[in-house]
Design an enzyme around this catalytic site. Sequence first.
Site, short mmCIF file in Angstrom:
data_model
loop_
_atom_site.label_atom_id
_atom_site.label_comp_id
_atom_site.label_asym_id
_atom_site.label_seq_id
_atom_site.Cartn_x
_atom_site.Cartn_y
_atom_site.Cartn_z
N CYS A 93 0.39 4.66 -13.66
CA CYS A 93 0.17 6.05 -13.26
C CYS A 93 1.11 7.05 -13.96
O CYS A 93 0.96 7.28 -15.14
CB CYS A 93 0.22 6.18 -11.75
N HIS A 194 -2.33 1.63 -8.51
CA HIS A 194 -1.18 1.32 -7.65
C HIS A 194 -1.59 0.24 -6.65
O HIS A 194 -2.70 -0.25 -6.68
CB HIS A 194 -0.81 2.55 -6.80
#
Length: 249
Positions: A93, A194
Amino acid sequence: MKIVVGHLFPDYLNIYADRGNMAVLARRAAWRGHEVEVRGLGADNAVRPGEHDLYYIGGGQDREQELVAPALAAHGEGIHAAVDGGAALLAVCGGYQLLGRFYRDQSGDELPGVGLFPLHTVAGERRMIGDVLLECELEPGDRRTLAGFENHAGRTYLDGGAEPLGRVVAGFGNDGETGYEGCRVGRAVGTYLHGPLLPRNAWLADWLLSQAIAHRTGEVPTFEPLEDDLEAEAHEVSARRARTRGGRY
Ligand code: GLN
């Protein structure tokens, strides 16, 4: 064997339990008789090519990214040389965004990137939040799925010819439009997923470990399979959530 991992800016980029990825790598290596030594790499450390077999960088809010971007970009030459030299890398990310050319964040500031991945990222109004399911083929003919959770304002645009990590089965992915997610350059992988990512995607943890060992020995090892029932169940739960919910604005 000792596998040396360089964990980039661990105190700043560690959102949504991304640090759990390190725990998985260490345990799966230990179950095969290897040792993982994790070394934190911040502004004051040097990134010396050859010193680390795998690099890891987690996610973060725009604020943490603003704090680390200049120092991370200053490590760019070392990171490029290390990956060109066969080191493996996992970027998640915010870390993934900063390993592209730049990230223009929600305040409109353009944060400098490392330029390892051929891409750039621009934050949009609405955050892309939800469970994600991808189809990947890191090795020819070996099709796998990746399941995880995404929460990003950034829309990531791959350069023409860049290799995505996978095709989006459910969720937003890089930009919510192209149907692709993440990016891959050699043994380096960037993704929005995630979760943390690796506990529910054991095959990717093993792939990264095998690439890290190949950096050290010159050969990609074949691992004995582990008792991954729990990991497989975690993957299925995440994949099912993605299929039923998908991404949502
Ligand atoms: N701050 C970045 C974004 O909003 C990355 C977020 C993250 O790492 N989860 O897109």
